[in-house]
Write a protein that holds these residues in place. Structure first.
Motif, PDB file in Angstrom:
ATOM      1  N   ILE A 121       0.848  -1.152  -0.079  1.00 31.78           N
ATOM      2  CA  ILE A 121      -0.201  -0.002   0.064  1.00 31.78           C
ATOM      3  C   ILE A 121       0.928   1.118   0.185  1.00 31.78           C
ATOM      4  O   ILE A 121       1.943   1.560   0.735  1.00 31.78           O
ATOM      5  CB  ILE A 121      -0.727   0.129   1.319  1.00 31.78           C
ATOM      6  CG1 ILE A 121      -1.738  -1.128   1.253  1.00 31.78           C
ATOM      7  CG2 ILE A 121      -1.694   1.150   1.335  1.00 31.78           C
ATOM      8  CD1 ILE A 121      -2.522  -1.351   2.536  1.00 31.78           C
ATOM      9  N   MET A 122       0.582   2.329  -0.907  1.00 39.12           N
ATOM     10  CA  MET A 122       1.258   3.587  -0.807  1.00 39.12           C
ATOM     11  C   MET A 122       0.544   4.567  -0.539  1.00 39.12           C
ATOM     12  O   MET A 122      -0.853   4.481  -0.927  1.00 39.12           O
ATOM     13  CB  MET A 122       1.863   3.766  -2.395  1.00 39.12           C
ATOM     14  CG  MET A 122       2.700   2.669  -2.901  1.00 39.12           C
ATOM     15  SD  MET A 122       3.349   3.176  -4.616  1.00 39.12           S
ATOM     16  CE  MET A 122       4.763   4.392  -4.301  1.00 39.12           C
ATOM     17  N   ARG A 123       1.218   5.659   0.093  1.00 38.47           N
ATOM     18  CA  ARG A 123       0.374   6.899   0.180  1.00 38.47           C
ATOM     19  C   ARG A 123       1.361   8.001  -0.952  1.00 38.47           C
ATOM     20  O   ARG A 123       2.477   8.046  -0.569  1.00 38.47           O
ATOM     21  CB  ARG A 123       0.462   7.438   1.666  1.00 38.47           C
ATOM     22  CG  ARG A 123      -0.260   8.874   1.780  1.00 38.47           C
ATOM     23  CD  ARG A 123      -0.263   9.055   3.286  1.00 38.47           C
ATOM     24  NE  ARG A 123       1.005   9.630   3.601  1.00 38.47           N
ATOM     25  CZ  ARG A 123       1.917   9.282   4.481  1.00 38.47           C
ATOM     26  NH1 ARG A 123       1.278   8.293   5.356  1.00 38.47           N
ATOM     27  NH2 ARG A 123       2.908   9.639   4.872  1.00 38.47           N
ATOM     28  N   ASP A 124       0.645   8.554  -1.615  1.00 34.58           N
ATOM     29  CA  ASP A 124       1.452   9.408  -2.638  1.00 34.58           C
ATOM     30  C   ASP A 124       2.406   8.514  -3.201  1.00 34.58           C
ATOM     31  O   ASP A 124       2.257   7.489  -4.085  1.00 34.58           O
ATOM     32  CB  ASP A 124       1.864  10.590  -2.052  1.00 34.58           C
ATOM     33  CG  ASP A 124       0.888  11.635  -1.450  1.00 34.58           C
ATOM     34  OD1 ASP A 124      -0.355  11.493  -2.008  1.00 34.58           O
ATOM     35  OD2 ASP A 124       0.796  12.332  -0.419  1.00 34.58           O
ATOM     36  N   ASP A 125       3.739   8.866  -2.918  1.00 33.04           N
ATOM     37  CA  ASP A 125       4.915   7.936  -3.735  1.00 33.04           C
ATOM     38  C   ASP A 125       5.443   7.264  -2.500  1.00 33.04           C
ATOM     39  O   ASP A 125       6.778   6.739  -2.920  1.00 33.04           O
ATOM     40  CB  ASP A 125       5.373   9.104  -4.305  1.00 33.04           C
ATOM     41  CG  ASP A 125       6.511   8.544  -5.198  1.00 33.04           C
ATOM     42  OD1 ASP A 125       6.073   7.424  -6.003  1.00 33.04           O
ATOM     43  OD2 ASP A 125       7.560   8.713  -5.788  1.00 33.04           O
ATOM     44  N   VAL A 126       4.849   6.859  -1.676  1.00 31.55           N
ATOM     45  CA  VAL A 126       5.949   6.416  -0.263  1.00 31.55           C
ATOM     46  C   VAL A 126       5.033   5.001   0.029  1.00 31.55           C
ATOM     47  O   VAL A 126       3.782   4.989   0.086  1.00 31.55           O
ATOM     48  CB  VAL A 126       5.853   7.014   0.849  1.00 31.55           C
ATOM     49  CG1 VAL A 126       6.497   6.405   1.985  1.00 31.55           C
ATOM     50  CG2 VAL A 126       6.650   8.481   0.271  1.00 31.55           C
ATOM     51  N   LEU A 127       5.645   3.836  -0.187  1.00 30.88           N
ATOM     52  CA  LEU A 127       5.139   2.594   0.804  1.00 30.88           C
ATOM     53  C   LEU A 127       4.928   2.792   2.088  1.00 30.88           C
ATOM     54  O   LEU A 127       5.717   3.313   2.978  1.00 30.88           O
ATOM     55  CB  LEU A 127       6.286   1.463   0.493  1.00 30.88           C
ATOM     56  CG  LEU A 127       6.102   1.034  -1.209  1.00 30.88           C
ATOM     57  CD1 LEU A 127       7.432   0.126  -1.230  1.00 30.88           C
ATOM     58  CD2 LEU A 127       4.953   0.253  -1.577  1.00 30.88           C
ATOM     59  N   VAL A 128       3.740   2.532   2.507  1.00 28.81           N
ATOM     60  CA  VAL A 128       3.362   2.428   4.080  1.00 28.81           C
ATOM     61  C   VAL A 128       3.025   1.265   4.710  1.00 28.81           C
ATOM     62  O   VAL A 128       3.151   1.336   5.932  1.00 28.81           O
ATOM     63  CB  VAL A 128       2.360   3.742   4.240  1.00 28.81           C
ATOM     64  CG1 VAL A 128       2.699   4.960   3.586  1.00 28.81           C
ATOM     65  CG2 VAL A 128       1.033   3.387   3.265  1.00 28.81           C
TER      66      VAL A 128
END
Length: 273
Positions: A121-128
Motif C-alpha cells: 500500500i502506498m500513500r502518494d509516492d511512499v510505501l506505507v
C-alpha cells in the motif's frame, strides 16, 4: 490528514490488507487439489491459472468495496497494459494498492509450498504498508512504515552477517530471461565461491521476507515488477535491512533491478553484481 491521523488510518489499512490476504489464501487452499487450467501468458515459463484470477478478484473486490477512492494495480489485471514501471516514474497521488494474487505461480502449479499473496500500500509516492502471506505455511509477514516488521505478530530483524563469505543469497529468473545467456547466470558465477551459497526459490515476495527475517542474507533480481516487490521491500526496510537498485541508490518501484540485504554485506554484494 495529519501524521497521527495517517498512522491510525494506515494501521486500519494494514489490518484490512491482512484480512484480504488471508481470505484469498483460504480460497486458494480450498481449490488447490482440483485440476488446474493453466494458461501461458508469454511463454511456457510465464503462467497464470484460474486460481490466480480468483485470488486477485477477491482482493480487488474487497478494496473497491471498502476503499473506493483508492487506486489499484494488480498483476493479472494490469500486467499487460504497457510498462508497469512507468506508473511510478512520476509521483502518484492518494492511497493505492499493489497486488500480486499468487507470487510464485509456477511453484503453486507444481505443488511447491513457496508462494504467497503480496499486498503493498502506498500513500502518494511512499510505501506505507505491506503484507505477504503464505497460505500453506500460514506465515504472514507484515509491516507499517515506522512501526517495524513482523511475522505472525512477532518482531523480525535482518541478519547480522558482516562478511559476504558468510552470506546465504537468493535470486531468480523472470520468465522471459530463462536462457543460457541471462545476466543472472553471470551474476551467480561472480558470487560463486565468494558467498556461502545462492538459492533460487521462485517467489520474490517471500524471498524478500526471508531477508527481513534473517533466513537469507541477501536477494537480488532483474526485471521484477512493482507487484512482486512493493510489500517485501517495505518489510525489509522495517526489519533493518537495505533495499537499493543496482547503482546502490534507494530502490523505487520504477527500478527494474532490486538488490536487498541485511545491510552489513550490501556494498560487497553490489560490487560483485
Amino acid at each position: 490528514m495529519n501524521e497521527i491521523e495517517n498512522g491510525s488510518y494506515e494501521e486500519r489499512l494494514l489490518q484490512d490488507a491482512t484480512r484480504y490476504a488471508t481470505e484469498a489464501g483460504e480460497r486458494i487452499l480450498s481449490v488447490m487439489k482440483k485440476p488446474l487450467h493453466i494458461q501461458e501468458k508469454k511463454n511456457a515459463s510465464d503462467l497464470v491459472t484460474e486460481v490466480d484470477l480468483l485470488s486477485e478478484r477477491i482482493v480487488r473486490e474487497r478494496i473497491a468495496g471498502d476503499y473506493p477512492e483508492h487506486w489499484i494495480m494488480s498483476e493479472e489485471t494490469d500486467g499487460g497494459l504497457g510498462n508497469a514501471y512507468d506508473a511510478f516514474l512520476q509521483p502518484n497521488e492518494g492511497y493505492g494498492w499493489i497486488i500480486d494474487p499468487i507470487d510464485g505461480t509456477t511453484n503453486f502449479i507444481h505443488g511447491l509450498s513457496h508462494f504467497a499473496i503480496s499486498i503493498g500500500i502506498m500513500r502518494d509516492d511512499v510505501l506505507v504498508c505491506g503484507v505477504v502471506y503464505n497460505p500453506i505455511t500460514r506465515e504472514l509477514y507484515s509491516a507499517q512504515r515506522g512501526h517495524g516488521a513482523f511475522l505472525n505478530g512477532q518482531p523480525i530483524h535482518a541478519s547480522t552477517e558482516a562478511r559476504l563469505e558468510n552470506a546465504l543469497l537468493a535470486t531468480g529468473f523472470q520468465a522471459d530471461d530463462w536462457k543460457p545467456d541471462s545476466p543472472v547466470v553471470e551474476q551467480i558465477g561472480n558470487l560463486t565461491g565468494k558467498s556461502r551459497n545462492v538459492r533460487i526459490l521462485g517467489s520474490a515476495s517471500l524471498d524478500l521476507c526471508f531477508v527481513a527475517s534473517g533466513k537469507l542474507t541477501g536477494f537480488w533480481h532483474d526485471g521484477l515488477y512493482p507487484w512482486d516487490v512493493a510489500a517485501g521491500a517495505l518489510i525489509i526496510q522495517e526489519a533493518g535491512g537495505s533495499v537499493t537498485n543496482k547503482s546502490g541508490e534507494p530502490f523505487r518501484l520504477s527500478d527494474n533491478t532490486l538488490v536487498a540485504s541485511n545491510g552489513g554485506v550490501h556494498r560487497a554484494f553490489l560490487s560483485l553484481l
